[in-house]
Design an enzyme around this catalytic site. Structure first.
Site, PDB file in Angstrom:
ATOM      1  N   ARG A   1     -31.731  -1.665  31.353  1.00 63.39           N
ATOM      2  CA  ARG A   1     -32.838  -1.921  32.278  1.00 63.39           C
ATOM      3  C   ARG A   1     -33.367  -3.329  32.024  1.00 63.39           C
ATOM      4  NH1 ARG A   1     -38.934  -0.089  31.923  1.00 63.39           N
ATOM      5  NH2 ARG A   1     -39.609  -0.937  33.912  1.00 63.39           N
TER       6      ARG A   1
ATOM      7  N   HIS B   1     -42.120  -6.812  36.694  1.00 65.65           N
ATOM      8  CA  HIS B   1     -42.645  -6.348  35.412  1.00 65.65           C
ATOM      9  C   HIS B   1     -43.739  -7.334  34.978  1.00 65.65           C
ATOM     10  CE1 HIS B   1     -41.515  -3.829  31.654  1.00 65.65           C
ATOM     11  NE2 HIS B   1     -42.585  -4.523  31.309  1.00 65.65           N
TER      12      HIS B   1
ATOM     13  N   GLU C   1     -45.423   0.051  35.639  1.00 68.16           N
ATOM     14  CA  GLU C   1     -46.747   0.417  35.106  1.00 68.16           C
ATOM     15  C   GLU C   1     -47.931  -0.189  35.853  1.00 68.16           C
ATOM     16  OE1 GLU C   1     -46.978  -0.216  30.896  1.00 68.16           O
ATOM     17  OE2 GLU C   1     -45.555   1.394  30.485  1.00 68.16           O
TER      18      GLU C   1
ATOM     19  N   ASN D   1     -42.469   6.003  31.629  1.00 68.33           N
ATOM     20  CA  ASN D   1     -42.594   5.355  30.321  1.00 68.33           C
ATOM     21  C   ASN D   1     -43.449   6.264  29.453  1.00 68.33           C
ATOM     22  OD1 ASN D   1     -41.197   3.192  31.299  1.00 68.33           O
ATOM     23  ND2 ASN D   1     -42.894   1.742  31.223  1.00 68.33           N
TER      24      ASN D   1
ATOM     25  N   TYR E   1     -44.713   6.877  25.325  1.00 66.82           N
ATOM     26  CA  TYR E   1     -44.723   6.439  23.932  1.00 66.82           C
ATOM     27  C   TYR E   1     -45.547   7.352  23.035  1.00 66.82           C
ATOM     28  CZ  TYR E   1     -42.926   1.807  25.343  1.00 66.82           C
ATOM     29  OH  TYR E   1     -42.164   0.770  25.827  1.00 66.82           O
TER      30      TYR E   1
ATOM     31  N   GLU F   1     -38.748   3.924  29.441  1.00 65.95           N
ATOM     32  CA  GLU F   1     -39.141   3.308  28.165  1.00 65.95           C
ATOM     33  C   GLU F   1     -39.597   4.394  27.213  1.00 65.95           C
ATOM     34  OE1 GLU F   1     -42.061   0.130  28.217  1.00 65.95           O
ATOM     35  OE2 GLU F   1     -41.207  -0.657  30.078  1.00 65.95           O
TER      36      GLU F   1
HETATM   37  C1  BGC Z   1     -44.396  -2.181  28.787  1.00 66.81           C
HETATM   38  C2  BGC Z   1     -43.558  -3.103  27.915  1.00 66.81           C
HETATM   39  C3  BGC Z   1     -44.172  -3.227  26.551  1.00 66.81           C
HETATM   40  C4  BGC Z   1     -44.222  -1.840  25.918  1.00 66.81           C
HETATM   41  C5  BGC Z   1     -44.781  -1.823  24.511  1.00 66.81           C
HETATM   42  C6  BGC Z   1     -44.852  -0.932  28.071  1.00 66.81           C
HETATM   43  O1  BGC Z   1     -46.115  -0.607  28.530  1.00 66.81           O
HETATM   44  O2  BGC Z   1     -43.722  -1.848  29.958  1.00 66.81           O
HETATM   45  O3  BGC Z   1     -43.446  -4.324  28.564  1.00 66.81           O
HETATM   46  O4  BGC Z   1     -43.494  -4.113  25.731  1.00 66.81           O
HETATM   47  O5  BGC Z   1     -45.039  -1.020  26.698  1.00 66.81           O
HETATM   48  O6  BGC Z   1     -46.102  -2.237  24.487  1.00 66.81           O
END
Ligand code: BGC
Length: 498
Positions: free
Chosen positions: A99, A144, A189, A328, A330, A395
């Site tokens: 990507r 982005h 995002e 995305n 995390y 992501e």
């Molecule tokens: C973003 C990335 C960023 C990652 C870690 C995501 O929100 O798309 O560009 O590096 O988070 O912070």
């Protein structure tokens, strides 16, 4: 056969299937595993061969103090010059897909379609061809976070004309490069982009009351839908790609037993504000958020809600503008309801407070808590909210300070992938692909080069920006080759001599 043996056999069979499904660490056929980057974070060459300045060029040059180490993406990982090496690394790791994002001002230096920078188009053509040659599927994000600065002079995402500007840009990309792309993500995002109109953390760093970010969001929704329909009407028949948007959705857990409902409100405020208009059956913003921002706006004396109303025409146009859900993910939050007293405002426009469980381990980024079960929660929330759309995880990744023996990153990725597979096999979530953020250590926005997400190390003190595979790259290589989660390996990182 006696009836009781027959039933015993059925039960035995069902239990075996249950155990297999429960412990299935295998990726289904056709599942894509890959990694990612974005233009401003890796390309560098900020003013090379006709590229115009983006809002991130301007933000970091004009206000270096907004980035913790006062750095910028002028050179970054220098992927503009080293893209061939990057493709070799991707090939070495064996990824199914990569990507990447396109820099709008590298293609249209002044933002408008009257001047196309051929060097920009040719650069991306070379990358897309190079990936195809190695059998790596490109997944291309049109935007982005780095729109042309000149458009920002005219209000950027707070000017509704940007819907047309983005439409023109998208059409040029589809026309010039679309035959080489099967997976398109329009915008990465929205909620984070719009933070750029609510404070100084993200470019353009404008604090426009508590209104700018909602106007920005609405224009992004319209721009996304317009690009989707352009693809649908003018390019899909010939190019046959899939188009979606990428939304960050964290996991939400109730802080106390009384807060179960609040987790939904928390979800709707962060993820639903963008996802609901596009992916829900009825479209439009989530009701609970519309009501709460509306009530706050009234109490503050505004004539209308700060979250501008979407017209019926736009609601219908935005609804269903997707072929997949780009996710995305995390980290997670604890959610707690903050009750509203008569005459007072809803806390933070949504009436919920977000916090972290002190027991959750933290990555180098203070916001990144390791909560693998939050991944399955989020995937299930998407499944139940929007009738199980096909999801591509765009992501997922872990930050540290750049160590080559990045065991913590491997643990994180392994546990999150497990959680995802559980959501797929046990709960039936339709996940089609998974992308590790990021291929390279890169410019981590307002955190500069202080937090590293790469599975490949980049030496930013060396003008040649040499790359070295980290242990996690080797681990990922094994996962992709085996097409299942292997037990964690322990080996010295290999240095690529390309
Ligand atoms: C973003 C990335 C960023 C990652 C870690 C995501 O929100 O798309 O560009 O590096 O988070 O912070």
């Amino acid at each position: 056969m006696e009836l009781r043996y027959f039933f015993a056999l059925i039960i035995l069979n069902l239990s075996i299937e249950w155990v297999i499904a429960r412990n299935n660490h295998t990726f289904p056929d056709g599942f894509l595993i890959g990694t990612a980057s974005s233009a401003y974070q890796v390309e560098g060459a900020w003013n090379t061969n006709g590229k115009g300045p983006s809002i991130w060029d301007n933000f970091t040059h004009e206000h270096p103090y907004f980035v913790v180490d006062r750095s910028n993406g002028d050179v970054a990982a220098d992927s503009y010059h080293k893209y061939n090496e990057d493709i070799d690394l991707l090939n070495e790791i064996g990824v199914d897909h990569y990507r990447l994002s396109l820099s709008w001002p590298r293609i249209l230096p002044n933002g408008f379609s009257n001047r196309i920078n051929r060097d920009g188009i040719d650069y991306y053509k070379r990358i897309l061809n190079g990936l195809r040659e190695k059998n790596i599927e490109p997944v291309v994000t049109l935007y982005h976070w780095d729109h042309p600065q000149i458009l920002e002079e005219m209000g950027g995402w707070t000017n509704e004309l940007i819907v047309e500007w983005f439409a023109d840009y998208s059409r040029i990309v589809f026309r010039e490069l679309g035959d080489k792309i099967k997976y398109i993500a329009t915008i990465n995002e929205p909620i984070m982009i719009c933070e750029g109109y609510a404070g100084t953390e993200k470019a353009p760093g404008k604090k426009i009351l508590d209104i700018g970010k909602y106007i920005c969001l609405q224009n992004i929704l319209k721009a996304h839908a317009t690009a989707y329909h352009i693809y649908d009407e003018e390019f899909r028949a010939k190019q046959g790609g899939k188009v979606g948007i990428v939304i960050p959705c964290p996991g939400m857990f109730p802080k106390t037993e009384q807060d179960t409902e609040a987790t939904d409100t928390g979800y709707q405020y962060i993820c639903g504000l963008v996802a609901h208009p596009i992916y829900s059956k009825n479209g439009d913003y989530p009701e609970v958020i519309k009501t709460r921002i509306g009530e706050n706006s009234k109490l503050q004396g505004y004539a209308a809600s700060r979250l501008p109303e979407l017209s019926q025409r736009w609601i219908q146009y935005i609804k269903g503008s997707y072929d997949y859900f780009g996710l995305n993910h995390y980290s997670s939050f604890l959610v707690e309801a903050v009750p509203k007293k008569n005459g007072s405002l809803w806390y933070n426009d949504c009436g919920v407070k977000l916090s972290f469980d002190p027991k959750w381990p933290t990555a180098a980024s203070s916001w990144l808590k390791v909560v693998p079960e939050g991944f399955a929660w989020t995937l299930n929330k998407i499944r139940t909210e929007y009738e199980n759309p096909p999801v591509y995880v765009m992501e997922n990744g872990y930050s540290d300070t750049g160590e080559l023996q990045d065991h913590k990153r491997i643990d994180y990725l392994q546990s999150y992938m497990k959680s995802m597979l559980k959501a797929m096999y046990q709960d039936g979530c339709d996940v089609r692909g998974y992308t590790v953020w990021s291929i390279l250590d890169n410019f981590e926005w307002e955190r500069g080069y202080t937090e590293k997400f790469g599975i490949v190390n980049v030496d930013f003190n060396d003008t040649n920006r040499p790359r070295k595979l980290k242990l996690s790259a080797l681990w990922l290589k094994n996962v992709i080759r085996a097409r299942r989660l292997e037990p964690i390996i322990d080996a010295a990182p290999i240095v690529l001599s390309l």
